[in-house]
Every structure is written in structure tokens, then in C-alpha cells.
Design a protein around this motif. Structure first.
Motif, PDB file in Angstrom:
ATOM      1  N   LEU A 102      -3.599   0.206  -5.449  1.00  0.00           N
ATOM      2  CA  LEU A 102      -2.188  -0.185  -5.444  1.00  0.00           C
ATOM      3  C   LEU A 102      -1.272   1.033  -5.456  1.00  0.00           C
ATOM      4  O   LEU A 102      -0.231   1.049  -4.778  1.00  0.00           O
ATOM      5  N   SER A 103      -1.625   2.025  -6.240  1.00  0.00           N
ATOM      6  CA  SER A 103      -0.806   3.238  -6.309  1.00  0.00           C
ATOM      7  C   SER A 103      -0.703   3.897  -4.944  1.00  0.00           C
ATOM      8  O   SER A 103       0.390   4.288  -4.495  1.00  0.00           O
ATOM      9  N   ALA A 104      -1.849   4.026  -4.265  1.00  0.00           N
ATOM     10  CA  ALA A 104      -1.828   4.631  -2.930  1.00  0.00           C
ATOM     11  C   ALA A 104      -1.089   3.739  -1.936  1.00  0.00           C
ATOM     12  O   ALA A 104      -0.353   4.228  -1.059  1.00  0.00           O
ATOM     13  N   ALA A 105      -1.281   2.410  -2.069  1.00  0.00           N
ATOM     14  CA  ALA A 105      -0.603   1.473  -1.159  1.00  0.00           C
ATOM     15  C   ALA A 105       0.906   1.526  -1.345  1.00  0.00           C
ATOM     16  O   ALA A 105       1.676   1.461  -0.368  1.00  0.00           O
ATOM     17  N   GLU A 106       1.345   1.652  -2.593  1.00  0.00           N
ATOM     18  CA  GLU A 106       2.792   1.731  -2.849  1.00  0.00           C
ATOM     19  C   GLU A 106       3.362   3.031  -2.315  1.00  0.00           C
ATOM     20  O   GLU A 106       4.507   3.059  -1.810  1.00  0.00           O
ATOM     21  N   ARG A 107       2.613   4.122  -2.392  1.00  0.00           N
ATOM     22  CA  ARG A 107       3.077   5.383  -1.804  1.00  0.00           C
ATOM     23  C   ARG A 107       3.204   5.247  -0.295  1.00  0.00           C
ATOM     24  O   ARG A 107       4.155   5.727   0.316  1.00  0.00           O
ATOM     25  N   LEU A 108       2.230   4.578   0.311  1.00  0.00           N
ATOM     26  CA  LEU A 108       2.268   4.362   1.746  1.00  0.00           C
ATOM     27  C   LEU A 108       3.452   3.461   2.119  1.00  0.00           C
ATOM     28  O   LEU A 108       4.192   3.741   3.092  1.00  0.00           O
ATOM     29  N   HIS A 109       3.621   2.389   1.359  1.00  0.00           N
ATOM     30  CA  HIS A 109       4.714   1.443   1.622  1.00  0.00           C
ATOM     31  C   HIS A 109       6.071   2.144   1.510  1.00  0.00           C
ATOM     32  O   HIS A 109       6.967   1.960   2.367  1.00  0.00           O
TER      33      HIS A 109
END
Length: 611
Positions: free
Chosen positions: A36-43
């Protein structure tokens, strides 16, 4: 991740890998939080790119990926036209969890009717057009114990809730993904999660080639913090090999032959420092040395066992049965009370105390022979000869370099004798007697010279000095039937200098000339540490008189006369360098009777030298 799980490949978990052990609080939650942390950075990067009118592709490249570690795989044979197969040597917990994470994300994608579902499904199952066999559809195929539940764990249908960790993990990841997506202010987080899993979750796959050693690679990857058990790798190799070859009921073979090796005693570490290894690794090394005729290296056991099995094409059950027989022999050697005779038990105990592990493959092989091939009397002779060769070389201070290769050659000579129907005991004693100067069996004169001239104290460990003196005393007890029987635990006795090492106060030299005094002082210092001046005493010995003169110490030795070593001391009127030399000569004579050189009956069986 796409470059790993996107391949048309099946990762096979060896049958007897350890259980799947990752849990919600131990690993699942942290893994999903990382996702989730990486996905939120990507988002966030994508939204910023949209606001600035920049390319999303450029924004994606600037997002830091998340490194998940490495897995080590080994090529497995595949059917012609079938899916490529890899055995997972290390990393099965990580790879299995990533498959269940992908399945949990796919559950949410299906619920949302997302077109990305088919993309995620390809990370879990191979396309139907390449899955020529039923099992080829799965990207991962777990160990035998979990194979019934795996199809349910990765199917599109809702799995039954039977409490298996696979199903619990899938549900956890689906629930966590769903909650995060539903709480997001827009509908793009799910796409970011999929893209993060595909592109920002990085997993390194190390594919071993034939000349790679999984054992060494595993140790490097783990920083050598804990030694890898070569036995675990070999166990997986054996049972996976048997599984792929369709060789019988592996659970039955495991229970019959291998299960005892998973007990606590076998997992105990022996040795110290960099040489510390589990007993199972030592057993495997000894077995491989004995059956291959080549000295095995514990640090490369896995690769060597793999090469041996490939070269000899042996079926799994005979190998397991043979290993079980060697394990029983090993257990007896290190539980000498189980041995068939007191002579064998005594040899095993002494060789263990002086840590001569290079002779173990030979000793194990001898124990696996039936009594009609190696009668007990011959067995006692041959192990006695091995002990004599080792002990005489230890006493004389001979170099131990080359012992590993030497004992392999002795073993090959014995095996050749068996093959040709010759006497094994004669073959071994002849080989020991015929070796070159560098590895010669010391003569009685060699032992006498060592006892007369060599420094023993501080040159040998106290354990080895006790062993030599205790063996001599025990033999003297045996040779003197008129003495009152006495039994000692020689390992618990204390080593005593008869002439004290600090002798100057109560043992002065009556010499005036300075040059002669200096020479005599040096000679006395040397004599004090020779074996002729060393003895064993019980705890009753008055240590308070240890540095006193002979008139005070002599009565104490009279109280220690139940030890045959001390009986002559009590009757000695004086004690000096000449007394030490005379006693050394006497002790050497007894030592040569304790460890006699066995006269061979015939010539040794010729063997090719070990590479």
C-alpha cells in the motif's frame, strides 16, 4: 514481479521443505503495508504528473521500488513441450505468500469487475494453451502435504474456510486490499496496487546451473549469520527427486528412514568455531565419502550429493535405506555403550575425545558390514589398528595434514578387499603399515623417543594427556591381577607434576659453576613437562604440597597408590631427571602395549590414489 511470475513456469516446492509458517502479524500485515505504501507513492506521483501535464510513464520511473529479497531455484526436468519447472531451494515462504497476495488482489479485481483481473490471473496460473499437463496450470506447486488445498487457495471460486494458512492469507490480503480501495477518495488506487505489484515489487530469482552450489549461495545471501544445514537441502533434493520419478509413497519412506534424523540429537551442533556443524551434516559428509570414495567437503555437500546422485542414478529408497544404516552406525559410535564389545566402545570413546573425525567414514562403513563379512573379532582388530595408528602419531607429534585423503585411501583398500573376497582386517592393517614416511605408523622406538624427549605439558591439551596416562593406568590395572580392582573416571582426575614446574624453592640444584647451573636449570625445566614427570591424582591429593620437596610429596603418592601409575612413585627414594627418564621409558613400553602395531598377514590391496 511481472518478469518473475509472468513467465510460463511452474515453481515446485520440494516435498519435505518446512511448513508454511508466515502469519498475519508476523509477515502478512507488513507485506501488505509495504504494498500500500508503494502504491500510494505511485498514485501520488501520477496525480502530480496529471496536474503538471507530464507523462505518467515518466512519473512511474521516479517511484522507488520495494525490494522483496531473493529466491534460489534449481532447474528441474520438464516434459517435451511442457512448462519449464524450477525447484525452490530457498525462498518458498516468500514466493508462496506473494502468490496468495496476488490471489487476494485478484479477488477484489473480480468483485469490481476490473479488466485488470486477467492480467493478475496470469501471475497465478499459466495459460491453458501451454499447460499440457494438469499441474502445469499452476505457477507454484507446494510441497506434497499442502497440495490438496492449493487448488482451492488459488481458484476463482470462494474457498472453503478450513483454517489452513493458505486460505487465511488469501482472505486477509483480499480484505486489506478491499478496505484500502473502498477508503480511497478516487477509484484509481486499485490500479496503482496492481501496477505496484507488477512493477515496483522486486524479487530476484537466482537460477542455479549445474556447477552452482546452492549451499554456498544460500550462505552468502544470508550474510553467513547462521550456517545452512546442508541436510535440509539434501533432504529436499532426495524427496523431490523421488517425487518427480514417481517412486512410491514418500511419506512412508520419510517415516521409515528419515524421520529419526529430524530429532533433536541429530540437529545438535558439534565442533567449534568455523568447523561447527550439525550432526546430520557430519553424517552426510561421512556417508558420501564412504559411498563415493572421494573426500566430501561439508561446505559443499549439497552440490556433491547432487552430482553423486546424478552420476549413479540411484533410486530414492536404497539411498535412504543406506543413509539410515549409516545413521545407526554413527549413533553407536557416539553412544559407545551400544557397541557390541568393550573393545569397540573403548576405541570409539578415545577417538572421539581426540577429535579424529577423518576416520569416521571408515568406521561407519565397517559398522554397516554384516558379521559374516566382518566378524566381531576382525572388527575389533581393525578398529584397534586405526586407534593405534592415530594415537602413536599423536604421541609422537606427527603432522595431521592429509588425514582426510589418507583415510579415504584406507577405506578404498578395505572396500577393494571386500570386493575380492580378501580379509578386510588384514587389508587395513597392511595399508597402515605400508604408508610412506609422512604418514607412517610410528614404531616402538618412535614412541620411546617421544616419551623421553618431547614436551607434553602445554604441548597437548590436558584432555589428551589424561587420555594417554589414563589408558596406561588402565592397562597396568589389567596386567596386574593381584592388585585390588579399582575403577576410575580418568577424565575427572587431575594432572600432577611430580617434580613441580615451580621447583626452584624446594628442589634446588646443588651446582656452583654458573655455566653448569644454567644448563642444568634448562634441563630441569624441560624435564618437568615431559610425560615421565606427569601423573594423575584424585581429588584426595593434597594440592597444598604440590610444590614441596620429595620428602613431603612422596607420602601423598603413597595415598594415591590405587592408581597403578603412582605405585612405583611411593617406593622411590628420590626423584630427579634420571628418575623421569626411567619412568618415561617404562610408560613408553606400556603405551606400546596399549596401542600395538598390528603385524599384517599379507600385502595391502592396491587402490588408485584419491584425487
Amino acid at each position: 514481479m511481472k518478469s518473475v511470475l509472468g513467465l510460463e513456469r511452474r515453481y515446485v516446492i520440494p516435498t519435505f521443505q518446512r511448513d508454511y509458517e508466515w502469519t498475519r502479524e508476523g509477515q502478512w500485515r507488513l507485506l501488505h503495508e509495504d504494498l500500500l505504501s508503494a502504491a500510494e507513492r505511485l498514485h501520488k506521483a501520477r496525480r502530480q504528473a496529471d496536474a503538471l501535464g507530464d507523462s505518467r510513464a515518466s512519473a512511474d520511473k521516479n517511484v522507488t521500488p520495494h525490494f522483496l529479497g531473493a529466491i534460489v531455484c534449481e532447474q528441474l526436468p520438464s516434459s517435451t513441450g511442457g512448462v519449464d519447472q524450477r525447484a525452490v531451494i530457498d525462498g518458498q515462504q516468500r514466493l508462496t505468500t506473494l502468490q496468495l497476495l496476488a490471489r487476494g488482489i485478484l479477488d477484489v479485481l473480480q468483485e469490481k469487475a476490473s479488466p485488470r483481473a486477467s492480467q493478475m490471473r496470469r501471475l497465478i496460473k499459466n495459460p491453458s494453451d501451454v499447460a499440457t499437463e494438469p499441474l502445469d496450470q499452476y505457477k507454484l506447486w507446494p510441497r506434497r502435504k499442502d497440495r490438496e488445498v492449493w487448488p482451492d487457495a488459488v481458484s476463482d471460486d470462494s474457498p472453503s474456510s478450513n483454517g489452513h494458512l493458505y486460505l487465511s492469507a488469501r482472505k486477509f490480503f483480499a480484505d486489506q486490499t478491499r478496505a484500502a480501495v473502498d477508503a480511497a477518495p478516487d477509484g484509481e488506487l486499485l490500479d496503482a496496487i496492481v501496477d505496484t505489484f507488477l512493477g515496483l515489487f522486486k524479487l530476484v530469482v537466482i537460477d542455479l546451473e549445474d556447477n552452482d552450489d546452492a549451499q554456498v549461495i544460500f550462505e552468502v545471501l544470508n550474510g553467513r549469520q547462521t550456517p545452512l544445514s546442508a541436510t535440509d537441502l539434501v533432504k529436499n533434493l532426495l524427496f523431490l527427486r523421488g517425487d518427480l520419478r514417481g517412486e512410491g509413497e514418500l511419506e512412508t519412506l520419510y517415516d521409515r528412514y528419515w524421520a529419526p534424523l529430524d530429532e533433536a540429537w541429530w540437529k545438535t551442533t558439534v565442533g567449534t568455531g568455523h568447523a561447527a556443524r550439525g550432526r546430520r551434516d557430519v553424517l552426510l559428509s561421512a556417508w558420501l565419502t564412504a559411498v563415493s570414495g572421494q573426500e566430501a567437503a561439508i561446505g559443499h555437500l549439497y552440490g556433491q550429493v547432487r552430482a553423486y546422485l546424478a552420476a549413479n542414478n540411484r533410486a530414492t529408497e536404497p539411498v535412504l535405506k543406506e543413509l539410515s544404516e549409516y545413521a545407526a552406525a554413527y549413533s553407536t559410535i557416539y553412544h559407545p555403550g551400544q557397541a557390541e564389545s568393550a573393545i569397540l566402545a573403548q576405541v570409539y570413546t578415545r577417538l572421539d575425545r581426540i577429535r579424529v573425525s577423518t576416520a569416521v567414514p571408515l568406521l561407519l562403513w565397517l559398522r554397516t558390514l554384516p558379521s559374516d563379512v566382518l566378524p566381531l573379532s576382525d572388527h575389533e582388530v581393525v578398529v584397534g589398528a586405526i586407534e593405534s595408528w592415530v594415537m602413536r602419531r599423536m604421541i609422537t607429534g606427527a603432522n595431521t595434514r592429509g588425514y582426510g585423503t589418507f583415510f579415504v585411501d584406507v577405506l578404498k583398500s578395505a572396500q577393494a578387499a571386500q570386493m575380492e573376497g580378501h580379509n578386510i582386517s588384514d587389508a587395513v592393517t597392511a595399508f597402515l603399515s605400508s604408508t610412506s614416511q609422512g604418514l607412517a605408523w610410528p614404531t616402538d622406538d618412535d614412541v620411546a623417543e617421544a616419551f623421553a624427549n618431547n614436551k607434553f605439558y602445554n604441548s597437548f591439551t590436558q584432555e589428551r594427556i589424561r587420555l594417554v596416562l589414563g589408558a596406561i593406568d588402565k592397562h597396568l590395572q589389567f596386567e596386574n591381577p593381584r592388585t585390588e580392582p579399582a575403577t576410575f573416571d580418568y577424565e575427572q582426575l587431575q594432572i600432577e607434576h611430580i617434580l613441580p614446574s615451580s621447583w626452584q624453592t624446594h628442589w634446588p640444584l646443588d651446582i656452583v659453576d654458573p655455566a653448569q647451573l644454567e644448563l642444568a636449570t634448562q634441563q630441569r625445566h624441560s624435564a618437568a613437562h615431559r610425560i615421565g614427570n606427569l601423573t594423575l591424582v584424585t581429588s584426595r591429593f593434597n594440592q597444598g604440597v604440590s610444590n614441596f620437596g620429595w620428602d613431603v610429596k612422596r607420602p601423598e603418592f603413597a595415598l594415591q597408590s590405587s592408581l597403578q601409575l603412582n605405585k612405583p612413585l611411593a617406593s622411590s627414594e628420590s626423584w630427579d631427571e634420571a628418575s623421569i627418564q626411567n619412568r618415561a621409558r617404562h610408560l613408553a613400553e606400556v603405551a606400546c602395549r596399549v596401542w600395538p602395531r598390528v603385524t599384517p598377514v599379507g600385502p595391502p590391496v592396491e587402490t588408485a590414489p584419491t584425487d
